[in-house]
Design a protein around this motif. Structure first.
Motif, mmCIF file in Angstrom:
data_model
loop_
_atom_site.group_PDB
_atom_site.id
_atom_site.type_symbol
_atom_site.label_atom_id
_atom_site.label_comp_id
_atom_site.label_asym_id
_atom_site.label_seq_id
_atom_site.Cartn_x
_atom_site.Cartn_y
_atom_site.Cartn_z
ATOM 1 N N ARG A 125 -10.013 -3.042 3.458
ATOM 2 C CA ARG A 125 -11.685 -3.745 4.467
ATOM 3 C C ARG A 125 -11.568 -4.880 4.765
ATOM 4 O O ARG A 125 -11.153 -5.828 4.384
ATOM 5 C CB ARG A 125 -13.157 -3.647 3.983
ATOM 6 C CG ARG A 125 -13.756 -3.888 5.048
ATOM 7 C CD ARG A 125 -15.307 -3.860 4.221
ATOM 8 N NE ARG A 125 -15.602 -3.006 3.891
ATOM 9 C CZ ARG A 125 -16.729 -2.399 2.759
ATOM 10 N NH1 ARG A 125 -16.825 -2.947 2.644
ATOM 11 N NH2 ARG A 125 -16.602 -0.712 3.100
ATOM 12 N N GLU A 142 -11.101 -0.524 8.395
ATOM 13 C CA GLU A 142 -11.011 -0.384 7.839
ATOM 14 C C GLU A 142 -9.929 0.637 7.448
ATOM 15 O O GLU A 142 -9.686 1.438 8.612
ATOM 16 C CB GLU A 142 -12.216 0.813 6.807
ATOM 17 C CG GLU A 142 -13.724 -0.148 6.284
ATOM 18 C CD GLU A 142 -14.574 0.663 5.936
ATOM 19 O OE1 GLU A 142 -15.151 -0.429 5.217
ATOM 20 O OE2 GLU A 142 -14.670 1.431 5.966
ATOM 21 N N THR A 143 -9.365 0.340 6.318
ATOM 22 C CA THR A 143 -7.705 1.368 6.339
ATOM 23 C C THR A 143 -7.926 2.530 4.972
ATOM 24 O O THR A 143 -7.936 2.043 3.739
ATOM 25 C CB THR A 143 -6.649 1.534 6.176
ATOM 26 O OG1 THR A 143 -6.818 0.330 7.656
ATOM 27 C CG2 THR A 143 -5.474 2.267 5.959
ATOM 28 N N LYS A 144 -8.358 4.041 5.052
ATOM 29 C CA LYS A 144 -8.399 4.474 3.203
ATOM 30 C C LYS A 144 -6.805 4.670 2.751
ATOM 31 O O LYS A 144 -6.313 4.803 3.577
ATOM 32 C CB LYS A 144 -8.720 5.912 3.119
ATOM 33 C CG LYS A 144 -10.366 5.725 3.750
ATOM 34 C CD LYS A 144 -10.649 7.028 3.415
ATOM 35 C CE LYS A 144 -12.173 7.040 4.019
ATOM 36 N NZ LYS A 144 -13.086 8.506 4.101
ATOM 37 N N PRO A 165 -1.254 3.461 2.534
ATOM 38 C CA PRO A 165 -2.977 3.851 3.584
ATOM 39 C C PRO A 165 -2.109 5.181 3.463
ATOM 40 O O PRO A 165 -1.041 5.954 3.433
ATOM 41 C CB PRO A 165 -1.430 2.572 4.789
ATOM 42 C CG PRO A 165 -0.794 2.820 4.633
ATOM 43 C CD PRO A 165 -0.770 2.251 3.487
ATOM 44 N N TYR A 173 2.488 -0.629 2.198
ATOM 45 C CA TYR A 173 2.445 -1.186 3.763
ATOM 46 C C TYR A 173 3.770 -1.732 3.275
ATOM 47 O O TYR A 173 4.113 -1.939 4.944
ATOM 48 C CB TYR A 173 1.143 -2.662 3.748
ATOM 49 C CG TYR A 173 -0.123 -2.459 4.428
ATOM 50 C CD1 TYR A 173 0.080 -1.393 5.345
ATOM 51 C CD2 TYR A 173 -1.026 -2.551 4.196
ATOM 52 C CE1 TYR A 173 -1.325 -0.395 6.037
ATOM 53 C CE2 TYR A 173 -2.329 -2.369 5.189
ATOM 54 C CZ TYR A 173 -2.729 -1.177 5.692
ATOM 55 O OH TYR A 173 -3.460 -1.046 6.441
ATOM 56 N N LYS A 187 2.650 -0.402 10.546
ATOM 57 C CA LYS A 187 1.781 -1.180 10.018
ATOM 58 C C LYS A 187 0.915 -1.141 10.423
ATOM 59 O O LYS A 187 -0.677 -1.165 10.498
ATOM 60 C CB LYS A 187 2.173 -2.044 9.089
ATOM 61 C CG LYS A 187 1.415 -2.730 7.813
ATOM 62 C CD LYS A 187 1.042 -3.498 7.942
ATOM 63 C CE LYS A 187 0.191 -4.290 7.509
ATOM 64 N NZ LYS A 187 0.207 -6.064 6.819
ATOM 65 N N VAL A 190 -2.191 0.970 12.316
ATOM 66 C CA VAL A 190 -3.306 1.791 11.292
ATOM 67 C C VAL A 190 -3.550 0.586 10.608
ATOM 68 O O VAL A 190 -4.817 0.593 9.503
ATOM 69 C CB VAL A 190 -2.675 2.617 9.775
ATOM 70 C CG1 VAL A 190 -2.008 3.978 11.099
ATOM 71 C CG2 VAL A 190 -1.621 2.306 9.162
ATOM 72 N N SER A 191 -3.442 -0.596 10.718
ATOM 73 C CA SER A 191 -4.111 -2.211 9.663
ATOM 74 C C SER A 191 -5.624 -2.177 9.494
ATOM 75 O O SER A 191 -6.254 -1.770 11.152
ATOM 76 C CB SER A 191 -3.267 -2.995 10.437
ATOM 77 O OG SER A 191 -4.219 -4.166 10.156
ATOM 78 N N GLN A 192 -6.012 -2.190 8.923
ATOM 79 C CA GLN A 192 -7.489 -2.707 8.904
ATOM 80 C C GLN A 192 -7.882 -4.062 9.566
ATOM 81 O O GLN A 192 -9.078 -3.937 10.493
ATOM 82 C CB GLN A 192 -8.040 -3.130 7.062
ATOM 83 C CG GLN A 192 -7.810 -3.873 6.793
ATOM 84 C CD GLN A 192 -5.769 -3.647 6.149
ATOM 85 O OE1 GLN A 192 -5.688 -2.838 6.577
ATOM 86 N NE2 GLN A 192 -5.621 -4.592 5.882
ATOM 87 N N ARG A 195 -7.885 -3.260 13.654
ATOM 88 C CA ARG A 195 -8.752 -2.286 13.803
ATOM 89 C C ARG A 195 -10.504 -3.614 13.934
ATOM 90 O O ARG A 195 -10.785 -2.925 14.822
ATOM 91 C CB ARG A 195 -9.298 -1.431 12.649
ATOM 92 C CG ARG A 195 -7.998 -0.218 12.953
ATOM 93 C CD ARG A 195 -7.872 0.652 11.417
ATOM 94 N NE ARG A 195 -7.363 2.326 11.589
ATOM 95 C CZ ARG A 195 -7.128 3.201 10.673
ATOM 96 N NH1 ARG A 195 -7.338 2.843 10.426
ATOM 97 N NH2 ARG A 195 -6.444 3.602 11.730
#
Length: 215
Positions: A125, A142-144, A165, A173, A187, A190-192, A195
């Motif tokens: 997060r 956020e990235t799960k 991730p 990562y 990377k 999809v980086s939190q 985002r």
């Protein structure tokens, strides 16, 4: 009449953040505008000392951090802070803002070992804080993913060596980034942090349109 990108002061000492922005500005788009981030914003990094309390709650932590940053620069600015949130502990935001001191004190393997007693699944997060001089806003990305039992990869950026991730076959990562530019782009997709930054930019587009160049 069109103008150039909007200048925004980004208060951060991190060379990794500067490196990521240098790539993201040309390779990552703002969805609502359909243009690369750098066509809209010019992030000007400043090495600013900020204060941040030790809190699990990343948003509360960032509100302190951005207030201290604004006092230092006296112009609209942003800061960012990130942490890991274990699955099942989202409501407590744990360890959240405590991730960094735990990492510094325990090291990668012991941090993961202590977290894994609770869960091996986690959310990365990031919270971007923005202060315009009158108001303070926070934006969450956020990235799960999951936690690797041992550090993997050579990129020594915070917990990049232990966070995997979803969607990358269990790679961390750091392994995704590797040693080339293409890996860093993957990377950043999809980086939190990206985002959260995109949400901030969307806010500026919607709420302060007079400050933006013609699209």
């Amino acid at each position: 009449m069109a103008t150039g990108p909007i200048k925004i002061v980004y208060c951060s000492w991190s060379s990794f953040k500067k490196e990521e922005w240098a790539i993201a500005k040309d390779q990552i788009a703002l969805p609502s505008a359909g243009k690369p981030l750098g066509h809209l914003f010019d992030c000007q990094f400043r090495d600013v000392h900020t204060t941040e309390p030790l809190l699990c709650d990343l948003e509360a932590m960032v509100r302190f951090k951005i207030a201290s940053a604004y006092r230092a620069v006296q112009v609209p600015c942003i800061v960012e802070h990130a942490g890991l949130i274990l699955e099942g502990y989202e409501d407590k935001s744990y360890p959240g803002g405590l991730t960094q001191p735990m990492w510094d004190s325990l090291g990668a393997e012991k941090l993961v070992a202590s977290c894994s007693t609770l869960s091996t699944k986690a959310i990365a997060r990031a919270v971007v804080g923005y202060c315009d001089g009158l108001n303070t806003y926070t934006f969450v990305g956020e990235t799960k993913g999951t936690l690797s039992a041992t550090p993997r990869g050579d990129r020594d950026f915070y917990w990049d060596t232990v966070f995997c991730p979803d969607g990358f076959g269990g790679k961390t990562y750091a392994e995704i980034v590797g040693s080339d530019r293409k890996g860093l782009i993957e990377k950043l997709k999809v980086s939190q942090s990206i985002r959260a930054l995109q949400k901030f930019m969307e806010h500026r587009l919607k709420n302060e349109p007079s400050l933006f160049p013609a699209l």
